[in-house]
Write a protein that holds these residues in place. Structure first.
Motif, short mmCIF file in Angstrom:
data_model
loop_
_atom_site.label_atom_id
_atom_site.label_comp_id
_atom_site.label_asym_id
_atom_site.label_seq_id
_atom_site.Cartn_x
_atom_site.Cartn_y
_atom_site.Cartn_z
N ASN A 92 -53.01 -32.15 -39.20
CA ASN A 92 -53.00 -33.49 -39.80
C ASN A 92 -54.36 -34.04 -40.21
O ASN A 92 -54.42 -34.89 -41.10
N TYR A 120 -55.73 -40.44 -42.41
CA TYR A 120 -54.39 -40.41 -41.81
C TYR A 120 -53.29 -40.34 -42.88
O TYR A 120 -52.12 -40.56 -42.59
N ILE A 124 -50.41 -37.91 -42.05
CA ILE A 124 -49.48 -38.43 -41.04
C ILE A 124 -48.52 -39.44 -41.66
O ILE A 124 -47.31 -39.42 -41.38
N GLN A 181 -45.83 -37.79 -43.52
CA GLN A 181 -44.89 -37.04 -42.69
C GLN A 181 -43.99 -37.92 -41.83
O GLN A 181 -43.02 -37.42 -41.24
#
Length: 323
Positions: A283, A296, A299, A302
């Motif tokens: 990630n 981020y 993330i 996802q």
């Protein structure tokens, strides 16, 4: 016979090469970081032999080295140097020229690894196996990486030193994040050995009705996700949750099928992998390599998939684990 120790030596040699290049460029912190990290790969067997013989100072020195790695990472000196515009333009031109052929060496790693693992029992010289059966997966992965490296040199027609230099550049770009998967892989064993599983069992027994299959299964599934988020690795979370909830409550008390519980439970934990920066190799590293403005961002992209998979995995657990 190819043994895992030989793969470790190869990794250690590459780390020392990276340290030497950084030292030549007067990047002392980065050079020291990779040099210290090379030591357990190169001298791990010797350190264990010294401990078995009652000599502790090599292991203590390695412990000091681990603390030094943490200090250097926290100090913020492990930043890759920015490439000049000419180098970036040259790489882009080469990528455009080679096109999709660049994917061949990358795809060779999983394909060759799978082929070697499945065929390891048949790879023999007379009566001697060519790959150590005890660590066949890791040994096969190491050999596959060497084969992929050779294929990359053939495709790009680059010299070996240039390929190693590009590997060093990638390693420097990852920085301390390259170390995180190795640390997290050991965390589950440490937690299990220190009795975290027993503590979880006590907390769960005090909070939820342990006579309820649904309550215990929910605690197990959500616990796998939560501990994976904390540890960054479902392999690290698995022994803790199985010791605390899976075996005593689900398997022994409610008769859950251990194989089904273990396999789908691991998949449930992977939902947490999609949600945590602790899973740096999945990630954070891609965001760094792709130079995304939001570290981020992977993330966030996802998150919907993780929630859907969590619901599906929990439904599968409920339908299959008590059959």
């Amino acid at each position: 016979m190819l043994k895992i120790e030989q793969v470790y030596w190869l990794l250690g040699a590459f780390l020392l090469f990276s340290a030497a290049l950084n030292l030549r460029e007067r990047r002392l912190a980065m050079a020291g970081f990779w040099a210290i990290l090379a030591c357990p790969f190169l001298f791990g067997e010797a350190i264990l032999a010294a401990l078995a013989a009652g000599t502790r100072w090599p292991a203590q020195a390695m412990g000091v080295g681990v603390l030094a790695l943490g200090v250097m990472a926290a100090h913020g000196g492990l930043r890759a140097h920015a490439d000049n515009a000419e180098a970036i333009a040259a790489r882009r031109a080469a990528a455009s020229r080679l096109g999709n052929r660049l994917f061949g060496p990358a795809l060779a790693i999983p394909i060759v690894t799978l082929a070697l693992v499945l065929g390891a029992s048949h790879l023999r010289w007379q009566e001697t196996p060519l790959i150590d059966a005890q660590h066949s997966t890791l040994a096969a992965l190491g050999l596959a990486c060497v084969i992929a490296f050779a294929a990359a040199l053939r495709v790009t027609r680059a010299p070996v030193v240039s390929g190693l230099g590009e590997g060093r550049r990638l390693l420097d770009a990852l920085g301390w994040a390259a170390l995180l998967p190795m640390l997290l892989a050991t965390l589950g064993s440490v937690f299990a050995a220190t009795g975290v599983g027993d503590a979880i069992a006590a907390i769960v027994s005090a909070v939820i009705p342990t006579d309820s299959r649904l309550a215990c299964l929910t605690a197990f599934a959500l616990g796998m996700v939560l501990f994976t988020v904390i540890m960054g690795n479902a392999f690290a979370a698995f022994p803790v949750l199985m010791a605390g909830i899976g075996l005593p409550l689900l398997v022994l008390r409610h008769g859950a099928h251990p194989a089904v519980l273990g396999s789908i439970g691991m998949l449930t934990g992977y939902c947490g992998t999609l949600l945590t920066p602790m899973a740096a190799n999945f990630n954070i590293v891609p965001a760094v390599l792709l130079e995304l403005p939001d570290q981020y961002g992977v993330i966030r992209a996802q998150l919907p998939t993780a929630l859907v998979l969590l619901g599906v995995n929990f439904l599968l657990l409920w339908l299959l684990v008590f059959q």
